[in-house]
Design a protein around this motif. Structure first.
Motif, mmCIF file in Angstrom:
data_model
loop_
_atom_site.group_PDB
_atom_site.id
_atom_site.type_symbol
_atom_site.label_atom_id
_atom_site.label_comp_id
_atom_site.label_asym_id
_atom_site.label_seq_id
_atom_site.Cartn_x
_atom_site.Cartn_y
_atom_site.Cartn_z
ATOM 1 N N ALA A 162 35.878 40.064 52.967
ATOM 2 C CA ALA A 162 36.059 40.477 51.684
ATOM 3 C C ALA A 162 35.051 40.148 50.761
ATOM 4 O O ALA A 162 34.377 38.650 50.818
ATOM 5 C CB ALA A 162 37.206 39.813 50.896
ATOM 6 N N GLU A 169 33.053 38.722 47.476
ATOM 7 C CA GLU A 169 33.372 38.168 46.167
ATOM 8 C C GLU A 169 33.116 38.834 45.105
ATOM 9 O O GLU A 169 32.247 39.309 44.538
ATOM 10 C CB GLU A 169 32.589 36.581 46.234
ATOM 11 N N GLY A 170 34.194 39.009 44.199
ATOM 12 C CA GLY A 170 34.185 39.797 43.015
ATOM 13 C C GLY A 170 34.164 41.127 43.180
ATOM 14 O O GLY A 170 33.849 42.083 42.319
ATOM 15 N N SER A 171 34.440 41.772 44.565
ATOM 16 C CA SER A 171 34.425 43.346 44.684
ATOM 17 C C SER A 171 35.750 43.809 44.512
ATOM 18 O O SER A 171 36.677 43.081 45.091
ATOM 19 C CB SER A 171 33.931 43.395 46.267
ATOM 20 N N ASP A 172 35.882 44.957 44.166
ATOM 21 C CA ASP A 172 37.251 45.702 43.960
ATOM 22 C C ASP A 172 37.674 46.529 45.492
ATOM 23 O O ASP A 172 38.572 46.909 45.359
ATOM 24 C CB ASP A 172 37.183 46.723 42.781
ATOM 25 N N GLU A 173 36.520 46.366 46.329
ATOM 26 C CA GLU A 173 36.795 47.120 47.538
ATOM 27 C C GLU A 173 37.792 46.457 48.356
ATOM 28 O O GLU A 173 37.907 45.158 48.327
ATOM 29 C CB GLU A 173 35.570 47.214 48.374
ATOM 30 N N LEU A 174 38.385 47.215 49.263
ATOM 31 C CA LEU A 174 39.317 46.805 50.213
ATOM 32 C C LEU A 174 38.438 45.734 51.204
ATOM 33 O O LEU A 174 37.453 45.858 51.479
ATOM 34 C CB LEU A 174 39.859 47.745 50.934
#
Length: 340
Positions: free
Chosen positions: A153, A155-160
């Motif tokens: 994941a 950091e700070g990402s909206d991606e799955l």
């Protein structure tokens, strides 16, 4: 997106029942589906397989959105056995898009190894030429193996978060690029891994410090959730690592035994600096010889429940490049795979 149902059952002959007689009990057949990637190396130019007498829903999504839609439809249809027909990248995409669809309740899975390296299949122990019919038969009577994928994941990402099995950075990224060259001259599966590893060793042993195989990559590694930094030897820049590799797999291609015994759940191998002493001993190390001097010399074999990584260069997840940045790596749901 193509979606077909391969149905080759023969209808019962008329007159086989007498009037008023009860039909014999027939157990419900499992609902089987297959995600077929026609772009995978060994699928090119080939139609999706079928099995005589077995209903198999075959989907061929062209995009990740189509893949997500297909998996949701299969879930709604009550799929019990999901076969992934492709390579490690196809598996990564199915698991990534399927995490929202299935959550903790995945169907039983199987892999038809149709990619270039097929590392997961090596770990599962199925034949390299495993067929659809063999996988269907194994669902009835074969072994089950449990594995958890890595979750990656940003950091700070909206991606799955991405789900995959082999995460690598530093010279591992260069190795994947060299592996593409190996594929172009006809090396695949474990042979490609061996050719790539040999090329990397030669670069380290005989290259200068200006050689990109020896420079290393700026990288910070820490255990999660504590934030404690992972060990670094006195060799090399403490802010750089030559190579790092993380996996939840238990067996690697070519029988490579880079990780220490009984490491789990996430197994890591980290090399601080490409010292010739380590690389000269590499054949023995990869065969399972792990003397006590390795960690002080800069090769760390450790395990973690989860960890974070911040790096300045792209990393590799199951054979594909992804952007530099800060990432959190954990474990996905327990998955059950059918194997031979």
């Amino acid at each position: 997106m193509e979606r077909t149902i391969h149905n080759h059952r023969t209808a019962p002959e008329a007159g086989t029942r007498t009037p008023g007689s009860e039909p014999p009990f027939v157990a419900a057949k499992p609902r089987i589906a297959m995600v077929h990637n026609p772009r995978s190396h060994r699928n090119k130019g080939r139609q999706a397989e079928n099995v005589e007498g077995v209903d198999i829903t075959v989907v061929q999504p062209r995009t990740k959105d189509e893949l997500s839609e297909a998996l949701a439809q299969l879930r709604d249809d009550g799929v019990e056995f999901l076969i992934i027909n492709g390579g490690d990248g196809t598996i990564r995409d199915v698991l990534t898009m399927g995490q929202v669809v299935f959550g903790e309740n995945w169907p039983t899975l199987a892999v038809l190894p149709r990619g270039k390296t097929n590392a997961l299949n090596v770990d599962l122990g199925a034949p390299s030429d495993w067929s659809l019919s063999a996988a269907v038969e194994a669902f009835r009577s074969g072994k089950r193996v449990q594995r958890r994928a890595l979750t990656v994941a940003g950091e700070g990402s909206d991606e799955l978060p991405m789900l995959g099995f082999i995460f690598g950075a530093g010279a591992f990224t260069l190795g994947i690029e060299a592996g593409q060259d190996a594929h172009r001259i006809g090396f695949f599966d474990s042979l490609a891994v061996g050719a790539t590893a040999a090329w990397g060793v030669l670069q380290v042993l005989f290259g200068s410090n200006a050689n990109r195989w020896r420079r290393g990559t700026a990288m910070q590694l820490a255990y999660e959730p504590s934030g404690e930094a992972m060990p670094h030897s006195t060799h090399g820049d403490p802010g750089r690592r030559h190579i790092m590799l993380a996996t939840t797999l238990q067996r690697m291609p070519m029988g490579i035994q880079l990780f220490a015994k009984n490491q789990s759940p996430i197994r890591l191998a980290i090399l601080d600096r490409p010292r010739r002493r380590i690389f000269a001993s590499l054949p023995a190390i990869l065969s399972g010889w792990h003397p006590a001097w390795l960690a002080p010399a800069g090769l760390h074999q450790i395990n973690a429940e989860a960890f974070s990584i911040e790096l300045e260069a792209p990393f590799i997840l199951d054979g594909e490049h992804f952007s530099a940045g800060r990432y959190h790596i954990g474990q996905g749901p327990e998955l059950t795979f059918v194997t031979a």
